[in-house]
Design an enzyme around this catalytic site. Sequence first.
Site, PDB file in Angstrom:
ATOM      1  N   ARG A   1     -10.538 -11.434   1.871  1.00 19.77           N
ATOM      2  CA  ARG A   1     -11.403 -12.495   1.338  1.00 19.77           C
ATOM      3  C   ARG A   1     -10.707 -13.857   1.399  1.00 19.77           C
ATOM      4  O   ARG A   1     -11.357 -14.889   1.471  1.00 19.77           O
ATOM      5  CB  ARG A   1     -11.822 -12.151  -0.093  1.00 19.77           C
TER       6      ARG A   1
ATOM      7  N   LYS B   1       0.837  -1.202   0.000  1.00 17.88           N
ATOM      8  CA  LYS B   1       0.000   0.000   0.000  1.00 17.88           C
ATOM      9  C   LYS B   1       0.875   1.256   0.000  1.00 17.88           C
ATOM     10  O   LYS B   1       2.022   1.217   0.433  1.00 17.88           O
ATOM     11  CB  LYS B   1      -0.875   0.034   1.259  1.00 17.88           C
TER      12      LYS B   1
END
Length: 495
Positions: free
Chosen positions: A351, A277
Amino acid sequence: MTLQFSLVSAAPETVDSPCVVVGVYENGLLTSAAARIDGAAGGVIKRQVESGDINGKAGSVTVLFAPEGISAKRVLVVGLGAQKSFDAARFQKVNIEAARALGKLPLDNAASWLTELDVPGHDTAWRVRTAALAADYAAYRYTATVKPRDQGKPALTMLAFAAADDAHAGLDQARGIAEGVRFARELANLPPNICTPAYIAEQAQAFADAHDKVSCRVLDHVEMEKLGFGSLLAVGRGSANKPKLIALEYRGGAEGDKPYAFVGKGITFDTGGISLKPGPGMDEMKFDMGGAAGVLGGFVSAVKMGLPLNLVCVVPSAENMPDGDSYRPGDVLTSLSGQTIEVLNTDAEGRLILCDALTWTAQTFQPVSIIDAATLTGACVIALGKHASGLMSKHDDLAAELLAAGETTLDRAWRLPLWDDYQVQLESGFADMANIGGKSAGAITAGCFLSRFTDGQRWAHLDIAGTAWDEGRKGGSTGRPVALLAQWLIDRSEK
């Protein structure tokens, strides 16, 4: 420390309290409690209205000190806005602002008559519960790693609400939900060097040890590897803090009844892994376990309220770090379900831990319904902002139940489609599916990914990426969606 709540039925002008709280609408319209105070104190509120010092703007506050003719030491006058448009959201707002103002005063208790306000569609028990939760929310202070401020100053610890005895049910629910919200906020606000997967497991075990009917089971990375948690373990592979799978069970219902199940994403810090990130704002990625905090808070609320049902809460927890052993874009993982996943982006890790947890929960507990909560996608923040959580489910009845719970608690969600049309975006040439579906409909394709691991289950997904915390250096956990989940369980227990 959670605020203590009680009910008061006396007239506001007769209550001997450090402070009583009343409301004034725009255009100087006094509520009945404000009118009683004003009459007993010789028109002190009306004079402030006429001078313009009290304007009735929603959320504005004015403190009147020691008015003669009443027993209270202070009167806190809260602006309510226009009466004709007064609604549930405004009611919550004015109660939050009243509690914030009380927290700045040197007092340890107060009494509020805002619960006498008419809120269309809601009864006294709802008003008391909502006011109590609003007050507790405003009173919360994070102190775990901060030196206490205002030492020696009295702090608000007791708040009474004007209501008849039939509101006690609302007050009891408020106490339970408030404890769950505080549990979630405190856990999520902790820094990532403290709140690791092992720490969450310790907190869950400590809660189980302190409560009858609650048990805790924790799987470490060795046990998970034997069982085949290939997707979850890949995410945590690059971190020195090893993954944990935490399962709490509450047996409040009949023996043999199938449980309801919560599953929460517990990424205690998310660097994005190899798909790193950007640096600015990365400190907020300690909140990436907001789903875990939320479902644990919902579990705490259910236990504290003593709801007559069985409930399990499963938290897959890991830290997503870049390392020589980290999983990579291009890797193909074998999930617990046996389905293979091509990793196109290691920052779509939530996920990957949830899919194994959903499979394990379904296989282990055969629940009535599974609700998962996760700070899953930035796309959901773009779509819905900070106000509503994204809700996805193929079960219309379950979606309706959760939407209704959100409206009741003002912890609202908005349903997004989960049509099979979107599944094509997850196609892969090297695995059964890819872990991302491209730029378009990012929140929905994340839900579609999870749906592949919930076949045969009555399941719903809450994307709380926009609602789990407030941004900025002084922002913190909101405790959402604890109230929504708690209300959903209350509704199930009343059927």
